[in-house]
Each structure stands twice: as C-alpha cells, then as structure tokens.
Design an enzyme around this catalytic site. Structure first.
Site, PDB file in Angstrom:
ATOM      1  N   HIS A 147       9.023 -26.224  -0.967  1.00  0.00           N
ATOM      2  CA  HIS A 147       8.538 -28.072  -2.104  1.00  0.00           C
ATOM      3  C   HIS A 147       7.737 -27.637  -2.772  1.00  0.00           C
ATOM      4  O   HIS A 147       6.793 -28.428  -3.478  1.00  0.00           O
ATOM      5  CB  HIS A 147       8.601 -28.641  -0.855  1.00  0.00           C
ATOM      6  CG  HIS A 147       9.806 -29.393  -0.450  1.00  0.00           C
ATOM      7  ND1 HIS A 147       9.928 -30.444  -0.384  1.00  0.00           N
ATOM      8  CD2 HIS A 147      10.434 -28.895   0.798  1.00  0.00           C
ATOM      9  CE1 HIS A 147      11.140 -30.196   0.308  1.00  0.00           C
ATOM     10  NE2 HIS A 147      11.492 -29.375   0.901  1.00  0.00           N
ATOM     11  N   LYS A 173     -13.964  -0.457  -4.078  1.00  0.00           N
ATOM     12  CA  LYS A 173     -15.209   0.845  -3.209  1.00  0.00           C
ATOM     13  C   LYS A 173     -15.799   1.760  -3.613  1.00  0.00           C
ATOM     14  O   LYS A 173     -17.242   1.631  -3.103  1.00  0.00           O
ATOM     15  CB  LYS A 173     -14.462   1.776  -1.370  1.00  0.00           C
ATOM     16  CG  LYS A 173     -13.853   1.099  -1.326  1.00  0.00           C
ATOM     17  CD  LYS A 173     -13.394   1.463   0.655  1.00  0.00           C
ATOM     18  CE  LYS A 173     -12.765   1.327   1.252  1.00  0.00           C
ATOM     19  NZ  LYS A 173     -11.693   2.210   2.554  1.00  0.00           N
ATOM     20  N   GLU A 219       0.861  -1.398   0.166  1.00  0.00           N
ATOM     21  CA  GLU A 219      -0.202  -0.394   0.249  1.00  0.00           C
ATOM     22  C   GLU A 219       1.131   1.196   0.047  1.00  0.00           C
ATOM     23  O   GLU A 219       0.080   2.311  -0.492  1.00  0.00           O
ATOM     24  CB  GLU A 219      -0.823  -0.058   1.207  1.00  0.00           C
ATOM     25  CG  GLU A 219      -2.123  -0.442   1.066  1.00  0.00           C
ATOM     26  CD  GLU A 219      -3.371   0.420   1.944  1.00  0.00           C
ATOM     27  OE1 GLU A 219      -3.193   0.295   3.199  1.00  0.00           O
ATOM     28  OE2 GLU A 219      -4.641   0.004   2.253  1.00  0.00           O
TER      29      GLU A 219
HETATM   30  O1  PA5 Z   1      -3.693   1.192   5.665  1.00  0.00           O
HETATM   31  C1  PA5 Z   1      -4.768   1.818   5.539  1.00  0.00           C
HETATM   32  O2  PA5 Z   1      -5.150   2.493   5.808  1.00  0.00           O
HETATM   33  C2  PA5 Z   1      -5.723   0.344   5.269  1.00  0.00           C
HETATM   34  O3  PA5 Z   1      -5.336  -1.318   4.898  1.00  0.00           O
HETATM   35  C3  PA5 Z   1      -6.648   0.080   6.616  1.00  0.00           C
HETATM   36  O4  PA5 Z   1      -6.437  -0.465   7.554  1.00  0.00           O
HETATM   37  C4  PA5 Z   1      -8.042  -0.841   6.178  1.00  0.00           C
HETATM   38  O5  PA5 Z   1      -8.665   0.195   5.118  1.00  0.00           O
HETATM   39  C5  PA5 Z   1      -9.663  -0.643   7.103  1.00  0.00           C
HETATM   40  O6  PA5 Z   1      -9.850   0.358   7.025  1.00  0.00           O
HETATM   41  P1  PA5 Z   1     -11.188   1.354   8.647  1.00  0.00           P
HETATM   42  O7  PA5 Z   1     -10.024   1.106   9.776  1.00  0.00           O
HETATM   43  O8  PA5 Z   1     -11.136   2.546   8.297  1.00  0.00           O
HETATM   44  O9  PA5 Z   1     -11.554   0.500   8.640  1.00  0.00           O
END
Ligand code: PA5
Length: 426
Positions: free
Chosen positions: A299, A413, A278
């Site tokens: 393996h 989303k 990310e």
């Molecule tokens: O690193 C990030 O920002 C994302 O992976 C969030 O942790 C994930 O989308 C979950 O979001 P939230 O904590 O708002 O539910």
C-alpha cells in the site's frame, strides 16, 4: 530443506539463461578458498567450529545473563548487531517469561535515540555485551563508554566487571586491551570471519541465546544446511539464486527487493542488505539490495514495484507453515461484507493474496524469485543464514568482485576522524 522457485523469473531470462557453469566455478573457488578475500571464508565451516568450541561458553554466559538481569544491552553496529537483531525479531519478537529484554545500542549517534534506550533500560538490572571485531568503531565505543558508566554507578566498579562481556578480536584493538586489563569475560570473533558473516559466531549467538533462542538447534541446523548446499549441481538452491540474480542484473534489473509477508522478518532483511550490499557493491558494479515488508508496503511501495522504472527484481522469502491460525468469523447481517471469507483460514487468504501479488508483479515486468522455508523457527533461520551467505559468496565471485572486503566504508571514517581531530588522524 529450503527451496528456491524461479518459475516467476524464467520468462525474463534470455536464451542463454542463468550461467550455472559460472556458479559452479564460483562455488569451487569459494570451497577451495582460492579466490579474492579467501582469508575471510571461515564462515563456511563456522558452525562446526562453534559446536566443538565456544558453544558451551555461550550457553553458560547466556544462562548467567538470564539468571541475573532483566535487560541485556548489546552494543554494536553493522555486522556486530544486525544478525542478532534479525534473529531475535524473527524468532522471539516478544520476550517470553524469564527472557531479558534485549536492547541494541551503539548503532547511531543520535542523542535522542540514546535517551530512548536509557528510558527503556530504566532501573532494571542489566548486563552489557559489547561487540566490535576491530574494537575501534566509534559509534559502539561511545555508547559503551556511556552504558559502562551507568553500570559502574549502579553496581560499583568490581561488580560491574562481572556484568560486561566483550566480543572482539583475539589479539588486536582497544576493546581487547580493555577486556584484558579489566578481566571481563570475552568471546572471540574469528580472524577469518568478517562482521557481516559472523551471525553464527558468538557475535550473534550470545545475544540470541540470552534472548531465549535455542542456539544449539541453530548450530546443528546450520551444519546440516551448509552440508546440503555443498551439492555441486544446478539443483543447489544457492546456485539457483546466485545465477538467476546475476543473470537478471546483466539484463538490466539492477535493484533487488527482498520481500516477506512476516513483519517479524524486517530486521533479517536489514541483515541481508548489509550482507549483499557490502559484499557486492564495489568497483562501480553491484545489485542494489532493498527491502519491503508486505502486506504493508503493497500500500506504499507497491505502486513503484508495479509501475515504476523496470529495473527491479523481487525475491520473496516465505515460511510455509504458520505457527498460529485464525479463522474468519461469520457476522450476522454481513455489515462489513466479508462473509464471503467466513470460515476461511487467514493463512489461506494470505497465500491467495501472495499469488495475486506475484502474478501482478510479473505482469508488470518484475521477475519474481521465491525462497521457501518450512517454518519460522531455529531451523528455518539457520537455513536462511547458510543459504544467503553461501549464495552471496557465489554471486560475488560470479560478478568478479571480492565479496569479503569493504574498502568503501573506510572513506567516511577517515573524514570523520579528521574533522573530530582524533589524534593521529589525517
Ligand atoms: O561487516 C563488516 O565488517 C562491518 O559492517 C562491521 O561489522 C561494522 O563496521 C562494525 O565493525 P566492528 O565490529 O569492527 O565494530
């Protein structure tokens, strides 16, 4: 302190080698909070803030959970669960006496997976820790609605309120509004800490403490590790790792596999994949983070690593001192022809195997970087978190991206909410 060994990668470097000047500049940008996304660099001094702030409340809440419940249902996805799950699998792979079982919900929409969790929960007494920074993420929100319903049916609405702990934004989001209205205990995800950098906040610490992990030691060790890695020199392990992987990426190694010989590391690798994927995969560039679990994957994926496209680099996390030791017994008549190993320690045999794998992969064209930690314990965990977070920020800035945003995760989303006909979705 954690060490990086680049000896298995250096033969792949070109004459210029890893760019430590760029690592220094990236570290400065990060520390001075002057780069892109700098309002999300609160993780740099998060352990100190937690120690002076919420740690006491985290310990008290964990002790209440441990005193009254056999199960803690942790509801969250992405950065809101991977760190805690990674830590618990690494440090507490099997619950010890007095430990509640920790089950993680809200990270899928599979009805079958949900049924599996409900079966695991059974008739046990339970608490819920619902974790969502935004408070609006659909997967955990759906799971929370279901588990909250069960909790209220079991204990009644008033007693259920005392068994829900919400970890969310200080002000925004539906979860915060619900917590205020219902009077649930709450923990804050700091504004300046993104989900994937939040494991050392109550997001990770509360489930870890409930599971029996000594989070005070984690926090102290993280403070020490961040201080040690503030060192501004090519001796800094975070510089070494960030600069080497960026250099190898420029030389065509576009996939990094994180490997470990401890099966309990599996979810730490998932945490690492989110952190690096990310943070770096954007604007059409970025090293693709993948993971393998050795020896098992030797393996299966071993074939690809040894002999597939030469686009891989390999980073191996190792723990130098095992917590247990076994000696290979002597067998009369040597029926399985293993007496040549009789009397040797399993950890020594494993070490030799690791050397053999390293040499084979290097010979096959895969640069090898090693990250060595002394022990698989709270201190080792804290060092790994501090190291990987810091190196990620440095590596991200070296590659020219903002390592702290994730615009790409919004696309699905938007489509999903439109197709589900969420009011107001376009
Ligand atoms: O690193 C990030 O920002 C994302 O992976 C969030 O942790 C994930 O989308 C979950 O979001 P939230 O904590 O708002 O539910």
């Amino acid at each position: 302190m954690l060490k990086v060994d680049l000896s298995g990668a250096s033969s792949f470097f070109d004459a210029a080698g890893p760019d430590f000047a760029a690592a220094a500049a990236a570290h400065r940008t990060l520390a001075e909070r002057s780069g892109a996304g700098s309002d999300f660099t609160g993780w740099l001094d998060l352990p100190q803030k937690v120690k002076a702030g919420e740690l006491r409340q985290v310990l008290a809440a964990a002790s209440h959970i441990r005193g009254r419940s056999e199960t803690l249902v942790v509801v969250g996805i992405g950065g809101s669960y991977l760190g805690a799950k990674g830590a618990i699998e690494l440090l507490r792979p099997r619950p010890q006496s007095g430990d509640p079982k920790i089950i993680f919900a809200g990270n899928s929409m599979s009805p079958d997976a949900l049924m599996g969790l409900l079966e695991e929960l059974g008739e046990t007494d339970f608490d819920i820790n619902v974790i969502s920074k935004s408070g609006t993420t659909l997967e955990p929100a759906l799971a929370f609605r279901m588990f909250r319903g069960l909790l209220e049916a079991k204990y009644g609405p008033d007693r259920a309120k005392k068994r829900i702990i919400a970890t969310t934004d200080a002000k925004r989001g539906v979860l915060k509004t619900m917590a205020n209205e219902e009077g649930w205990e709450t923990f804050i995800v700091p504004d300046d800490v993104g989900g994937r950098y939040s494991v050392l906040s109550p997001v990770g610490l509360l489930p870890m403490a409930a599971a029996g992990i000594d989070v005070s030691t984690v926090i102290d060790a993280a403070i020490e590790a961040f201080a040690a890695m503030d060192q501004r020199s090519p001796e800094n392990p975070a510089w070494q790792y960030a600069a080497a992987r960026q250099h190898l990426y420029r030389l065509g190694k576009s996939i990094e596999i994180l490997a470990c010989y401890e099966p309990s590391f599996r979810f730490m690798a998932e945490w690492w994949k989110q952190l690096y994927g990310e943070s770096e995969g954007k604007n059409g560039i970025g090293i693709y983070p993948a993971s393998v679990e050795y020896n098992a994957d030797l393996h299966s994926m071993g074939q690809y690593v040894q002999d597939g496209p030469r686009t891989l680099m390999e980073t191996v996390v190792s723990f130098e001192k095992p917590q247990n030791e076994f000696t290979v017994p002597f067998a009369m008549g040597d029926p399985d022809q293993l007496n040549y190993l009789a009397g040797r320690k399993l950890s020594d045999i494993s070490r030799v195997a690791q050397e053999a794998v390293k040499a084979a992969h290097i010979a096959g064209g895969v640069p090898n970087m090693e990250v060595r930690v002394e022990k698989r314990d709270e201190v080792g965990f804290a060092q790994l978190v501090a190291f990987f977070e810091l190196a990620c920020g440095i590596s991200g800035y070296m590659s020219g991206v903002n390592p702290f945003d994730q615009p790409g995760v919004e696309a699905y989303k938007k489509n999903m909410f439109r197709l589900l006909e969420k009011p107001g979705a376009v």
